[in-house]
Scaffold this active site. Sequence first.
Site, short mmCIF file in Angstrom:
data_model
loop_
_atom_site.label_atom_id
_atom_site.label_comp_id
_atom_site.label_asym_id
_atom_site.label_seq_id
_atom_site.Cartn_x
_atom_site.Cartn_y
_atom_site.Cartn_z
N LYS A 149 -2.88 15.83 -11.59
CA LYS A 149 -2.11 15.65 -12.83
C LYS A 149 -1.17 16.83 -13.08
O LYS A 149 -0.04 16.65 -13.57
CB LYS A 149 -3.05 15.43 -14.01
CG LYS A 149 -3.88 14.16 -13.90
CD LYS A 149 -3.03 12.93 -13.63
CE LYS A 149 -3.85 11.66 -13.55
NZ LYS A 149 -3.02 10.48 -13.18
N TYR A 199 -8.70 16.04 -9.69
CA TYR A 199 -8.04 15.31 -10.77
C TYR A 199 -7.06 16.23 -11.50
O TYR A 199 -5.90 15.87 -11.74
CB TYR A 199 -9.12 14.80 -11.73
CG TYR A 199 -8.67 13.84 -12.81
CD1 TYR A 199 -7.71 12.87 -12.58
CD2 TYR A 199 -9.25 13.91 -14.07
CE1 TYR A 199 -7.33 11.99 -13.58
CE2 TYR A 199 -8.88 13.03 -15.08
CZ TYR A 199 -7.92 12.07 -14.83
OH TYR A 199 -7.54 11.20 -15.82
N THR A 243 -8.87 -0.38 -20.18
CA THR A 243 -8.72 -1.00 -18.87
C THR A 243 -10.01 -1.74 -18.53
O THR A 243 -11.03 -1.62 -19.22
CB THR A 243 -8.45 0.06 -17.80
OG1 THR A 243 -9.56 0.97 -17.75
CG2 THR A 243 -7.18 0.85 -18.10
N ASP A 273 0.88 -1.17 0.00
CA ASP A 273 0.00 0.00 0.00
C ASP A 273 0.92 1.21 0.00
O ASP A 273 1.58 1.51 1.01
CB ASP A 273 -0.89 -0.01 1.24
CG ASP A 273 -1.85 1.17 1.27
OD1 ASP A 273 -1.71 2.09 0.43
OD2 ASP A 273 -2.74 1.19 2.15
#
Length: 270
Positions: free
Chosen positions: A168, A164, A199, A62
């Site tokens: 990025k 998001y 995916t 993790d």
Amino acid sequence: MTNHPPYNEAPTGNVALVTGASRGVGRGIALSLLASGFHVYGSGRTIDQADLPQEIRRLRCDHLNDAETAGVFDVIRSETSGLDLLVNCAWGGYEKMVEDGTFTWAVPFWEQPAHRWTGMMDAGVRAAFMCSARAARMMIPRRRGVIVNISFWAAQRHLGNTIYGIAKAATDKMTSDMAVELKPFGIPVFSLYPGLVRTESVLAAAKSGVFDLSTSESPEFIGRVVNALFHDPNVMARTGQVLVAAAVAREFGVVDVDGSSPPALTPADI
């Protein structure tokens, strides 16, 4: 971290670590690098259950836990002569997109659940930073290595989620600044943008008509691009740059697993 048996002898070829290799883009990159002759280590929380060949060394980790991250690099250090390639794919930003029947991923930033910051910034950006720092400590003494950060066009335009975009953009800035500090040691760093990747989650969404897969990429495609960049004799000329995987593929003549050449998307296409 899973206690798999170590290699019987130290690998003599290029050694790669792909974080977030349990599924999606990370899994595809791990498979491509294995096919290209790398000795591949794959890390992730669910790596033990991942559909990966036994030749890929699975290290359950993790990456929110710094001690577990350190353990991954300790294993690589103990089993190999050095790390040649790090691909940072670990990312928790697509988890819990639907909560109590509501699609919360695209709600305004003031309504975003706090866990999404953790999934994108901590499990994504911070994890990439911590892994890159440990990789750099292994690469600098040998003056050899490549670091690739998987990013996306959300760094340059709003794509439905403010966190998001922050994540990025932070990844791209991290890439740029790391490149400056690693350049004296001959270690390049890139941000690499995939296109629409087939995916598991994208294929599931495509069944309901959410995505047009006609210009999509296999998860293995970007791994082929990473391999081409790694072996580019002029690779340092690109350090610190944002690269679009499909554009690089056309430059090097890299094709997808089905022989196709996915188009290089622009912000307007997203």
